[in-house]
Design a protein around this motif. Structure first.
Motif, PDB file in Angstrom:
ATOM      1  N   ASP A  62      67.630   4.100 -71.131  1.00 53.08           N
ATOM      2  CA  ASP A  62      66.799   5.048 -70.390  1.00 53.08           C
ATOM      3  C   ASP A  62      66.914   4.815 -68.884  1.00 53.08           C
ATOM      4  N   HIS A  88      57.446   1.151 -69.611  1.00 52.89           N
ATOM      5  CA  HIS A  88      57.518   1.291 -71.064  1.00 52.89           C
ATOM      6  C   HIS A  88      58.794   2.046 -71.412  1.00 52.89           C
ATOM      7  N   SER A  89      59.642   1.412 -72.190  1.00 52.29           N
ATOM      8  CA  SER A  89      60.954   1.976 -72.492  1.00 52.29           C
ATOM      9  C   SER A  89      60.865   3.131 -73.486  1.00 52.29           C
ATOM     10  N   THR A  90      61.748   4.083 -73.312  1.00 57.77           N
ATOM     11  CA  THR A  90      61.826   5.233 -74.216  1.00 57.77           C
ATOM     12  C   THR A  90      63.131   5.244 -75.010  1.00 57.77           C
ATOM     13  N   LYS A  91      64.024   4.288 -74.708  1.00 59.33           N
ATOM     14  CA  LYS A  91      65.283   4.135 -75.439  1.00 59.33           C
ATOM     15  C   LYS A  91      65.400   2.692 -75.930  1.00 59.33           C
ATOM     16  N   ASN A 158      56.461  -1.476 -80.249  1.00 58.54           N
ATOM     17  CA  ASN A 158      57.393  -0.457 -79.778  1.00 58.54           C
ATOM     18  C   ASN A 158      57.075  -0.081 -78.334  1.00 58.54           C
ATOM     19  N   ASN A 159      58.029   0.568 -77.684  1.00 61.86           N
ATOM     20  CA  ASN A 159      57.858   1.038 -76.302  1.00 61.86           C
ATOM     21  C   ASN A 159      57.380  -0.076 -75.385  1.00 61.86           C
ATOM     22  N   ASN A 160      58.006  -1.237 -75.541  1.00 65.00           N
ATOM     23  CA  ASN A 160      57.726  -2.357 -74.651  1.00 65.00           C
ATOM     24  C   ASN A 160      58.572  -2.224 -73.386  1.00 65.00           C
ATOM     25  N   GLU A 161      58.525  -3.209 -72.506  1.00 68.43           N
ATOM     26  CA  GLU A 161      59.236  -3.088 -71.231  1.00 68.43           C
ATOM     27  C   GLU A 161      60.752  -3.187 -71.371  1.00 68.43           C
ATOM     28  N   SER A 163      62.513  -2.264 -74.637  1.00 68.77           N
ATOM     29  CA  SER A 163      63.084  -1.361 -75.634  1.00 68.77           C
ATOM     30  C   SER A 163      62.015  -0.466 -76.249  1.00 68.77           C
ATOM     31  N   SER A 164      62.465   0.627 -76.810  1.00 69.44           N
ATOM     32  CA  SER A 164      61.544   1.518 -77.522  1.00 69.44           C
ATOM     33  C   SER A 164      61.177   0.951 -78.886  1.00 69.44           C
ATOM     34  N   ARG A 165      61.872  -0.142 -79.301  1.00 68.16           N
ATOM     35  CA  ARG A 165      61.621  -0.732 -80.615  1.00 68.16           C
ATOM     36  C   ARG A 165      61.314  -2.224 -80.498  1.00 68.16           C
TER      37      ARG A 165
END
Length: 291
Positions: A62, A88-91, A158-161, A163-165
């Motif tokens: 992202d 917060h990551s989305t990918k 999920n959606n940590n700094e 990765s989305s997972r």
């Protein structure tokens, strides 16, 4: 009963190849990898067991992470003073979804002998995602946030700094396959009609709901660690592991089940439930092999 031969690897970058004979009709879950680094006290190797879920989009990055890489930021730069993420990551950002059980810190507690707990024990945490372990990562002098290097702390949400997972810190070992002793796929029986995504969701639900200490006692029935976490996950989610369960490749399982079978009377309800689950895991894994 006929049988076929299957190799439990995904590609040439994965770890040691485990070949097994399985019953015709079983479905290998090729998007799930069971990873094993057994304990080896002779070389002071602590070891780790974990499970990985493969996604086609795990290499997508992202814009937030692209900017983070470009600026050469470290972990401490993307969290506030209380350890809360500033982004917060989305990918997936190259971090592979994965789950394992960790101690908050490894220590020997001699007084535990008086309260029926293991001497080597700690609070347990999914994916090692605890402030103490995060702090160790922050103190590293890495010039960038990378998915290929060893870490003390993964992320349980999920959606940590990063990765989305959620991810286990050992997910980076796929770039260092020589570190992983065994890799295998789980299987489901012919009557099992669940989709991969349904099984993924069951694995996530188990992992997120799991609560216990982390302890080690030479595969004793009282312990709870990454080995028992994986065994309980496989049994709860009805996943056969004919490559390793009941075989010499996973001596941890054999010793743990033997200890459970030996201590089947006058024990806690949790121990009784685990004994039943280990019997179930052995049964479905044995049923996956040719007769």
């Amino acid at each position: 009963m006929t049988w076929i031969t299957a190799k439990s690897v995904t590609d040439h970058r994965q770890s040691s190849k485990v070949t097994t004979k399985i019953r015709t009709g079983l479905r290998p879950l090729e998007n799930i990898l069971i990873r094993r680094i057994p304990v080896n006290l002779l070389v002071s190797q602590v070891g780790h067991f974990w499970i990985e879920l493969l996604h086609k989009d795990e290499t997508e990055i992202d814009e937030l992470m692209k900017n983070t890489f470009k600026k050469g930021l470290k972990e401490k730069d993307i969290n506030d003073e209380n350890g809360n993420p500033l982004q917060h990551s989305t990918k997936a950002n190259n971090f592979r979804e994965s789950y394992g059980w960790y101690p908050v810190q490894m220590k020997i507690q001699l007084l535990n002998i008086f309260i029926d707990k293991r001497i080597v024990s700690s609070d347990g945490i999914l994916n090692g995602d605890h402030a103490q372990r995060r702090k160790e990562d922050e103190e590293e002098t890495l010039t960038e946030l990378t998915h290929t290097k060893d870490r003390k702390a993964g992320r349980k949400s999920n959606n940590n700094e990063y990765s989305s997972r959620a991810f286990d810190p050992h997910q980076s070992n796929r770039f260092h396959p020589e570190k992983i002793k065994f890799t295998s796929h789980p299987y489901v029986l012919p009557s099992d009609t669940r989709s991969d995504e349904e099984i993924f969701n069951e694995i996530r639900a188990f992992a997120q709901a799991f609560e216990d200490e982390w302890s080690w006692g030479y595969d004793c029935y009282k312990e709870t660690n990454c080995h028992t976490f994986l065994f309980l996950l496989l049994a709860t989610c009805n996943l056969a592991d004919p490559d390793c369960i009941g075989e010499e490749l996973d001596r941890h399982f054999k010793r743990y089940k033997k200890s459970l079978d030996k201590h089947c009377k006058g024990v806690k309800e949790t121990t009784i439930k685990r004994r039943i689950l280990m019997e179930k895991l052995l049964d479905i894994s044995e049923n996956a092999k040719p007769k």
